[in-house]
Scaffold this motif. Structure first.
Motif, mmCIF file in Angstrom:
data_model
loop_
_atom_site.group_PDB
_atom_site.id
_atom_site.type_symbol
_atom_site.label_atom_id
_atom_site.label_comp_id
_atom_site.label_asym_id
_atom_site.label_seq_id
_atom_site.Cartn_x
_atom_site.Cartn_y
_atom_site.Cartn_z
ATOM 1 N N LEU A 1 -11.664 5.530 2.327
ATOM 2 C CA LEU A 1 -11.453 4.190 1.784
ATOM 3 C C LEU A 1 -11.444 4.164 0.263
ATOM 4 O O LEU A 1 -10.898 3.240 -0.339
ATOM 5 C CB LEU A 1 -12.529 3.238 2.301
ATOM 6 C CG LEU A 1 -12.519 2.939 3.798
ATOM 7 C CD1 LEU A 1 -13.703 2.079 4.179
ATOM 8 C CD2 LEU A 1 -11.225 2.256 4.194
ATOM 9 N N GLU A 2 -12.027 5.158 -0.350
ATOM 10 C CA GLU A 2 -12.107 5.164 -1.806
ATOM 11 C C GLU A 2 -10.759 5.408 -2.470
ATOM 12 O O GLU A 2 -10.621 5.236 -3.674
ATOM 13 C CB GLU A 2 -13.154 6.178 -2.263
ATOM 14 C CG GLU A 2 -14.575 5.656 -1.997
ATOM 15 C CD GLU A 2 -15.653 6.671 -2.289
ATOM 16 O OE1 GLU A 2 -15.318 7.868 -2.458
ATOM 17 O OE2 GLU A 2 -16.834 6.273 -2.354
ATOM 18 N N SER B 1 -4.575 2.839 -0.154
ATOM 19 C CA SER B 1 -4.346 3.014 1.278
ATOM 20 C C SER B 1 -4.921 1.827 2.042
ATOM 21 O O SER B 1 -5.801 1.125 1.550
ATOM 22 C CB SER B 1 -5.000 4.299 1.777
ATOM 23 O OG SER B 1 -6.418 4.195 1.675
ATOM 24 N N LEU B 2 -4.400 1.607 3.241
ATOM 25 C CA LEU B 2 -4.999 0.646 4.174
ATOM 26 C C LEU B 2 -5.412 1.429 5.410
ATOM 27 O O LEU B 2 -4.596 2.153 5.996
ATOM 28 C CB LEU B 2 -4.011 -0.454 4.537
ATOM 29 C CG LEU B 2 -4.491 -1.491 5.571
ATOM 30 C CD1 LEU B 2 -5.783 -2.156 5.128
ATOM 31 C CD2 LEU B 2 -3.415 -2.551 5.820
ATOM 32 N N VAL B 3 -6.672 1.297 5.802
ATOM 33 C CA VAL B 3 -7.236 2.106 6.880
ATOM 34 C C VAL B 3 -7.619 1.201 8.051
ATOM 35 O O VAL B 3 -8.313 0.191 7.868
ATOM 36 C CB VAL B 3 -8.471 2.894 6.394
ATOM 37 C CG1 VAL B 3 -9.024 3.756 7.529
ATOM 38 C CG2 VAL B 3 -8.107 3.772 5.200
ATOM 39 N N ILE C 1 -15.524 8.242 6.567
ATOM 40 C CA ILE C 1 -14.598 7.114 6.469
ATOM 41 C C ILE C 1 -14.655 6.509 5.072
ATOM 42 O O ILE C 1 -13.615 6.142 4.491
ATOM 43 C CB ILE C 1 -14.935 6.064 7.541
ATOM 44 C CG1 ILE C 1 -14.660 6.629 8.939
ATOM 45 C CG2 ILE C 1 -14.142 4.781 7.308
ATOM 46 C CD1 ILE C 1 -15.108 5.733 10.067
ATOM 47 N N LYS C 2 -15.853 6.440 4.491
ATOM 48 C CA LYS C 2 -16.012 5.892 3.140
ATOM 49 C C LYS C 2 -15.187 6.681 2.129
ATOM 50 O O LYS C 2 -14.556 6.110 1.230
ATOM 51 C CB LYS C 2 -17.490 5.907 2.753
ATOM 52 C CG LYS C 2 -17.768 5.329 1.373
ATOM 53 C CD LYS C 2 -19.262 5.379 1.070
ATOM 54 C CE LYS C 2 -19.531 4.888 -0.349
ATOM 55 N NZ LYS C 2 -20.980 4.980 -0.673
ATOM 56 N N TYR D 1 -15.109 -2.798 0.810
ATOM 57 C CA TYR D 1 -13.809 -2.203 0.523
ATOM 58 C C TYR D 1 -12.717 -3.147 1.036
ATOM 59 O O TYR D 1 -12.723 -3.520 2.213
ATOM 60 C CB TYR D 1 -13.679 -0.835 1.190
ATOM 61 C CG TYR D 1 -14.590 0.216 0.602
ATOM 62 C CD1 TYR D 1 -14.203 0.961 -0.507
ATOM 63 C CD2 TYR D 1 -15.845 0.457 1.151
ATOM 64 C CE1 TYR D 1 -15.035 1.922 -1.057
ATOM 65 C CE2 TYR D 1 -16.690 1.414 0.610
ATOM 66 C CZ TYR D 1 -16.278 2.143 -0.492
ATOM 67 O OH TYR D 1 -17.113 3.098 -1.038
ATOM 68 N N LEU E 1 -19.275 -1.037 4.396
ATOM 69 C CA LEU E 1 -17.843 -0.790 4.261
ATOM 70 C C LEU E 1 -17.023 -2.056 4.029
ATOM 71 O O LEU E 1 -15.890 -1.977 3.561
ATOM 72 C CB LEU E 1 -17.311 -0.067 5.501
ATOM 73 C CG LEU E 1 -17.808 1.360 5.721
ATOM 74 C CD1 LEU E 1 -17.135 1.969 6.948
ATOM 75 C CD2 LEU E 1 -17.567 2.239 4.501
ATOM 76 N N TYR F 1 0.858 -1.194 0.000
ATOM 77 C CA TYR F 1 0.000 0.000 0.000
ATOM 78 C C TYR F 1 0.892 1.242 0.000
ATOM 79 O O TYR F 1 2.000 1.219 0.533
ATOM 80 C CB TYR F 1 -0.909 0.023 1.233
ATOM 81 C CG TYR F 1 -1.837 -1.164 1.317
ATOM 82 C CD1 TYR F 1 -3.095 -1.129 0.736
ATOM 83 C CD2 TYR F 1 -1.443 -2.330 1.973
ATOM 84 C CE1 TYR F 1 -3.951 -2.226 0.806
ATOM 85 C CE2 TYR F 1 -2.287 -3.436 2.050
ATOM 86 C CZ TYR F 1 -3.539 -3.373 1.467
ATOM 87 O OH TYR F 1 -4.369 -4.450 1.530
ATOM 88 N N ASN G 1 -9.671 -2.594 1.695
ATOM 89 C CA ASN G 1 -8.540 -1.917 2.342
ATOM 90 C C ASN G 1 -8.909 -1.353 3.713
ATOM 91 O O ASN G 1 -8.481 -0.268 4.089
ATOM 92 C CB ASN G 1 -8.008 -0.790 1.445
ATOM 93 C CG ASN G 1 -9.076 0.233 1.083
ATOM 94 O OD1 ASN G 1 -10.255 -0.108 0.951
ATOM 95 N ND2 ASN G 1 -8.682 1.486 0.912
ATOM 96 N N VAL G 2 -9.699 -2.104 4.485
ATOM 97 C CA VAL G 2 -10.093 -1.636 5.816
ATOM 98 C C VAL G 2 -10.056 -2.798 6.813
ATOM 99 O O VAL G 2 -10.385 -3.935 6.469
ATOM 100 C CB VAL G 2 -11.506 -0.998 5.796
ATOM 101 C CG1 VAL G 2 -12.565 -2.004 5.359
ATOM 102 C CG2 VAL G 2 -11.859 -0.405 7.163
#
Length: 423
Positions: A230-231, A235-237, A226-227, A280, A277, A194, A282-283
């Motif tokens: 994540l878009e 990235s990793l959240v 937060i959405k 996604y 969510l 990432y 990446n969360v």
């Protein structure tokens, strides 16, 4: 097949260097480190010029050593033979901004705090956490597996995984600290996959509005923010919801009239947004609770892993106290330390009948008497010992400090008992 030895290299922020070339130098440097043992950090180097770019080299855990028998065998090893391991090296720099309030919220209603990872504020938390069971390793393996499944687009309708962790147990056992440390560790280990990592800490209590029916809207608004984060797919959240029971109270309690009716809107909003969510990849959701009985079962069912974090037992306590005393020796707050005053990595658990105990045996006895104290208190107990029973800038000898520590444990248990009676 070789076991994997993980090595983390902290780079100096102001310097730039080609990583492939640096990795070759680090592998040569590792052969000069003596002794080389897991969970050790090295800040002085043999290789000329390496200190211009590298702040520290940390020897981390050995993969495939989760069972207790293997861990105990490794505890007696004085130095590792690197030729017998597959070495994985991770390079990273620390962001120094720290956790800050979300810029889109006013101070009175700040719903979350954010920071970039790896972060200087989270540095050292992972190493400071000590448990009887391999809790850290299990969580790390779980999270890496979850992200691996997500990157490979494993169909969640076929294999259910929500990348949601729930840690529960008494207060002061380190649940929140583990979440922060896990996020930091993953940001280092997944650094090549990432472009950047973000940590978001949700302020659950500010989401519970004093105005009727507004809490559900606040939850929806926060998750919408937060959405948008994540878009950014590169990235990793990590999203931490501390004391998650305040947002996910059991709906049967609401329906029976023992909870405010607005709570059901909050629970429904949280569950709906979690489901939205999870598409996604990446969360990761990190949640903690002191009272799991109060949580709605629909939320606990969504958690992939539910782990009980208990107060530490004697072996974990021994490791915590040993590290604290060694820190005081290092900074010369305990002086006149003899060679035979050093602590063993593992104590002799059968030494309690000896008339004269060495420092290791004394500390193990104190550790057994400390069972029942929370991890939070244990991190303070050496400070309490020094402030109440030493009362000098420096303590003259390890045995004198152990006597003070023994008194401090008894003192703290008396104080805790007094608070319990008042309640």
């Amino acid at each position: 097949m070789k076991n994997v030895l993980h090595v983390e290299v902290l780079l100096k922020p102001e310097k730039a260097i080609e990583i492939p070339e640096l990795e070759k130098v680090i592998r040569l440097e590792l052969k000069n480190i003596e002794p080389i043992v897991p969970e050790s950090t090295h800040t002085t180097f043999v290789t000329d010029g390496l200190s211009d770019f590298v702040k520290s080299i940390q020897i981390c855990e050995i993969e495939n050593l989760l069972d207790n028998e293997n861990i105990e065998q490794m505890a007696g090893v004085e130095s590792l033979d690197l030729d017998t391991y597959l070495i994985k090296i991770y390079f990273y720099k620390l962001d120094d901004s720290g956790l800050v309030d979300d810029a889109t919220s006013d101070e009175a209603t700040c719903k979350m705090r954010r920071c970039i990872l790896p972060n200087v504020d989270f540095c050292g938390i992972w190493e400071s956490l000590v448990f009887q069971e391999p809790i850290k390793e299990i969580l790390l393996n779980y999270a890496q597996t979850g992200m691996n499944f997500a990157r490979h687009n494993v169909d969640t309708n076929v294999i259910s995984y929500n990348r949601l962790i729930l840690l529960h147990g008494p207060p002061g056992t380190g649940k929140t600290s583990i979440c922060k440390a896990l996020a930091q560790k993953l940001s280092i280990r997944l650094g090549q996959q990432y472009n950047f990592f973000e940590f978001i800490e949700i302020n659950s209590h500010n989401l519970l509005s004093k105005y009727f029916s507004e809490s559900g809207s606040l939850v929806m608004s926060m998750f919408q923010q937060i959405k948008s984060v994540l878009e950014y797919g590169d990235s990793l959240v990590f999203i931490l919801i501390d004391e998650v029971e305040s947002l996910t109270r059991a709906r049967d309690a609401v329906l029976s009239g023992t909870e405010p009716s607005d709570s059901i809107r909050v629970v429904n909003a949280v569950l709906t947004q979690l489901d939205n969510l999870r598409k996604y990849p990446n969360v990761i959701f990190l949640t903690t609770s002191n009272v799991t009985e109060a949580i709605d079962t629909a939320f606990t069912d969504r958690a992939d892993i539910k782990m009980l974090i208990n107060p530490p037992q004697e072996m974990a306590i021994y490791t915590i106290l040993k590290a604290a005393i060694e820190e005081l020796i290092k900074v010369k707050l305990i002086i006149n330390v003899e060679e035979n005053d050093k602590f063993d990595r593992l104590p002799d658990v059968n030494a309690e009948h000896k008339e004269v105990l060495n420092t290791t045996q004394k500390l193990y006895q104190i550790s057994k008497e400390s069972v029942g104290l929370s991890g939070r208190v244990l991190k303070k107990i050496t400070f309490i010992a020094h402030s109440i029973y030493i009362r000098q800038p420096q303590c003259d000898g390890v045995h004198l400090f152990l006597d003070a520590l023994h008194k401090a444990v008894k003192y703290q248990k008396t104080q805790d008992a007094g608070i319990t009676k008042i309640k």
